[in-house]
Design a protein around this motif. Structure first.
Motif, short mmCIF file in Angstrom:
data_model
loop_
_atom_site.label_atom_id
_atom_site.label_comp_id
_atom_site.label_asym_id
_atom_site.label_seq_id
_atom_site.Cartn_x
_atom_site.Cartn_y
_atom_site.Cartn_z
N ILE A 136 48.33 48.87 41.42
CA ILE A 136 48.31 49.25 42.84
C ILE A 136 48.55 50.75 42.98
CG2 ILE A 136 49.23 48.72 45.12
CD1 ILE A 136 50.43 46.15 43.95
N GLY A 140 45.46 51.77 44.83
CA GLY A 140 45.77 51.56 46.24
C GLY A 140 45.35 50.18 46.69
N GLU A 141 44.82 50.10 47.89
CA GLU A 141 44.51 48.77 48.42
C GLU A 141 43.29 48.16 47.76
OE1 GLU A 141 43.71 48.91 52.64
OE2 GLU A 141 43.01 50.98 52.47
N SER A 143 43.24 47.55 44.70
CA SER A 143 43.72 46.74 43.58
C SER A 143 43.75 45.27 43.96
CB SER A 143 45.13 47.16 43.15
OG SER A 143 45.60 46.23 42.18
N ARG A 146 47.19 43.67 44.87
CA ARG A 146 48.00 44.29 45.93
C ARG A 146 49.02 43.36 46.55
NH1 ARG A 146 42.64 44.12 48.52
NH2 ARG A 146 42.71 42.70 50.29
N ASP A 147 48.82 42.05 46.45
CA ASP A 147 49.82 41.15 47.03
C ASP A 147 50.84 40.64 46.00
OD1 ASP A 147 48.21 39.46 45.68
OD2 ASP A 147 47.53 38.32 47.42
N VAL A 151 53.83 45.84 49.99
CA VAL A 151 53.48 47.24 50.17
C VAL A 151 53.38 47.55 51.66
CG1 VAL A 151 51.72 48.97 49.66
CG2 VAL A 151 52.27 47.24 47.95
N TYR A 154 49.59 52.88 51.82
CA TYR A 154 48.88 53.43 50.65
C TYR A 154 48.64 54.92 50.89
CZ TYR A 154 47.97 48.51 49.70
OH TYR A 154 48.11 47.18 49.46
N TYR A 165 57.30 50.56 49.62
CA TYR A 165 57.11 49.18 49.15
C TYR A 165 58.49 48.59 48.94
CZ TYR A 165 57.81 51.91 44.88
OH TYR A 165 58.29 52.78 43.94
N HIS B 35 42.22 39.52 45.31
CA HIS B 35 41.47 40.45 46.14
C HIS B 35 40.38 41.21 45.38
CE1 HIS B 35 44.27 39.50 49.30
NE2 HIS B 35 45.25 39.68 48.43
#
Lengths: 467, 467
Positions: A136, A140-141, A143, A146-147, A151, A154, A165, B35
């Motif tokens: 991540i 950033g988003e 990735s 990301r969950d 977070v 970004y 985060y 994702h």
């Protein structure tokens, strides 16, 4: 079907030794990077001494001689922190420790000797270098991971500004897992299962109260116990922990309530309040006289199911607090008597590496000094005393599984009986400075004229008039 | 003793297929994070499509039908970049690709089919998440790994400001190894050895010219060839590479000089100079007529020892440049003839995944689009043509090991002979728009009345008057 509530019998008979791996022992057979700190110089916050697991292997004779039957390791997985709580890779033992190869060599040798080994499980948070977090950080988003963490914006502020985060104690180096994500749970459970399947005898679980879902830990128990019903699960819960020890989560906790009571009683008169204050986030540690102490130590057994009380990890100190000997300003007798109590009280005693030879040290990082292998600097009297106590415990089942019955407690003097299947063992402690001509009522237990043998080599005694 | 200068014979007979792992094929049997970008949407700089190695495994039939005998993979080790050149862990195949388990499943199946597989070795730089770099990032000069990289100041500026450490092209995400450190060398050589010992058939070596010590690569050769004398070592050297192919370093290079010549000749009239400019950092690619092209392609064989020329990796494009079909503005015939040349020229042809079904794409990241498995969007004529050419090559040893002899070259028309042990094969190419009534002098090779069979299904020909 396995009784999942059962606590491991081996623990009830064990004497643990806690090892901070960077600081216990160094083997010539593990290749190391060049810039390690010299073993004998004072420790620093970020420096590495280069202890390793083959080093431990090479000192198993020493540990067995000391009476140790089980090892509890601070984290050993790859990490860029010298304490290794910032996990980088949960499937790789740190290369400086010798990697997985050294670990399995050690494990095999530990088991060959009939000893046990438990690992430190840090499942609440990882490190900035942990793959999915790093992912991540880099993408950033975009990735797909990301969950895996929580977070708030970004790009991530991981190395400057405040972390955006969720991080443990808001420390950017410790991003907190999003354990609500089922994939994260599966990942963590996978680790738990893997290392038990590979032979580890249990997990000491770091800050488990931070994962605020009992179902997580219930599932964790099922998974580890399915892998090995005798795996030991001991949580780092400094407070009383009734809700954790009902059979569905942990077998035991690190018994810092025991620690606090020992500091309160054995430290009386010599304690260093500056060092003691804030210990493990507990409220102020009160001074206790023998009667308070007897009551508290009895209570600490009664608030838990018996099989959990017998499996508690009873410690006098750890890597997270000043060493006991430092908290009592170096008063050896206080520490020695506390150790005698620890070795004659129900629950598995745990010796923090180096305590037995008189190693001192204040708060982190001072309490994590390298073990001095030069025997010239050891306190041999202390070492011999501790070894005597451990071997007493190993020799007498009554000290492990027997009932604990305080029979006399007044000011600095405490006497208690351990009894099991007709074997009785009396412990008499005097933490004061004056001699105690003990005169303890024992008519409930012993007939007149019963002769006592002093297991510590003294003169013995004979019951007269029920005393 | 092994002849360390020998180049692998299997390569001389191979047809390679280059796979960008995130984009080739996705298997339902690899668990993925949530994702991922949808396969069919345009690619982004940082997004992940989620291709994996079991996906490759499931399409080996397709690849064999295409005539492919060897796979060259862009990096597969754990990395937070979708191209995986930012290596995180050299001993773990990326979890999104299915990890080591998927890799070994694939490798076994590849070998079972008599195919080969080479890996991309990125040894000049690592990533910010690479353990030893992360270690310095976390501990500053207290890290015992501080001399694994070249650091100009602490703390490291890895995520803000300019990097204060040696980084490839000064990109902070790509910290450069300090390959002068013998421990770093041992680490890198250990990786090289390990994956060959585990069965990989060779290494494609990323930017090897950045490690400015020939001894590094000489040792690298010894180590890999000791592990497997038939391991293929192919360097990413876009320029002429005489000094690399003397038997002591690489077997071959990625033949971008071949690429440039093909763009110069087959692209004539349709080339997109905007896309072509700056290709692989090469100087401007000149337009070539048949005569220039014949001369250049002959020269590209003569400047290397024969066994290295036969082992060159001849490619028309790659993940690092626009696809050939895009560079010629979608002109299928130009690409088709270039492929025919590639398949009938000495050296191992390498098809960049998707080229064979008409996939287009400009510069990175557009040249890395997912393979469209919906056959409705394929160019089946092109696919059939390429498959015909590959199978011609596989069927006729002369196309692989035979001499290359241009016999006629004028404007858009080129004729060349391949000959080996009495087998002769003629290739006639016309890149122009008008028909070529070929009239080629062959009296040196063939007697009058010798009949030719047209291997592409045409009418054939008969030699008359030495033509």
């Amino acid at each position: 079907m396995t009784d999942l509530t059962h606590t491991p019998d081996w623990v009830k008979n064990a004497i643990f030794y806690q090892i901070f791996p960077d600081r216990f022992a160094k083997s010539k057979n593990v290749e190391k990077p060049e810039h390690l700190e010299p073993w004998s110089l004072p420790v620093t916050q970020h420096g590495f001494k280069g202890g390793d697991l083959l080093g431990v292997c090479e000192h198993l004779d020493y540990l067995q001689d000391l009476g140790v039957t089980a090892l509890y390791f601070n984290p050993i997985f790859a990490s860029a922190a010298n304490h290794r709580y910032h996990t980088f890779d949960y499937y790789q033992v740190d290369p400086i420790l010798g990697g997985n190869t050294a670990y399995f060599t050690l494990l095999e040798e530990v088991h060959r000797r009939g000893m046990y080994l438990i690992l430190d499980g840090v499942f609440n948070h990882a490190s900035r270098g942990f793959f999915q977090f790093h992912h991540i950080l880099e993408n950033g988003e975009k990735s797909p991971y990301r969950d895996w963490f929580t977070v708030y914006g970004y790009p991530l502020n991981a190395y400057h500004d405040k972390p955006n985060y969720s991080a443990w104690w808001n420390m950017p180096a410790l991003p907190q897992f999003n354990t609500d994500n089922p994939r994260v749970r599966e990942f963590l459970f996978g680790i738990a299962r893997y290392w038990i399947e590979q032979g580890a005898d249990g997990w000491r679980l770091d800050v488990p109260f931070e994962i605020k879902d009992p179902e997580f830990w219930r599932k964790f128990r099922v998974i580890t116990k399915e892998a090995n019903p005798d795996a030991y699960l001991v949580g780092e819960i400094p407070s009383e922990a009734q809700e954790w020890l009902q059979g569905d989560m942990f077998d035991a906790v690190m018994n810092y309530q025991f620690t606090a009571a020992c500091v309160g009683f054995f430290g009386k008169g010599s304690r260093d309040d500056g060092l003691i204050s804030g210990m493990m986030g507990l409220p102020e540690i009160p001074e206790l006289d023998a009667s308070d102490f007897a009551q508290r130590t009895r209570q600490l057994l009664e608030i838990y199911p018996r099989q959990n009380a017998l499996a508690q990890l009873n410690l006098l100190d750890s890597h997270d607090m000043p060493r006991f000997l430092s908290m009592v300003r170096g008063k050896k007798d206080a520490f020695r008597l506390a150790s005698l109590f620890q070795m004659t009280y129900p629950g598995a005693p745990c010796i923090y590496y180096g305590d037995e030879i008189g190693l001192m040290g204040g708060r982190d990082p001072d309490c994590r000094a390298p073990f001095p292998w030069d025997e010239a600097v050891w306190d041999h009297d202390l070492h011999n005393a501790i070894r005597t106590y451990t071997h007493l415990r190993l020799k007498h089942p009554v000290l492990r599984a027997g009932e604990f019955e305080p029979v006399f407690a007044q000011e600095a003097c405490l006497a208690y009986l351990r009894h099991l299947d007709g074997e009785q063992l009396f412990v008499l402690l005097n933490t004061g400075h004056s001699t105690w001509d003990f005169n303890v009522p024992v008519e409930k237990w012993f007939a007149n004229a019963v002769e006592f043998e002093d297991l510590l080599g003294g003169e013995g005694a004979v019951i007269e008039e029920g005393h």
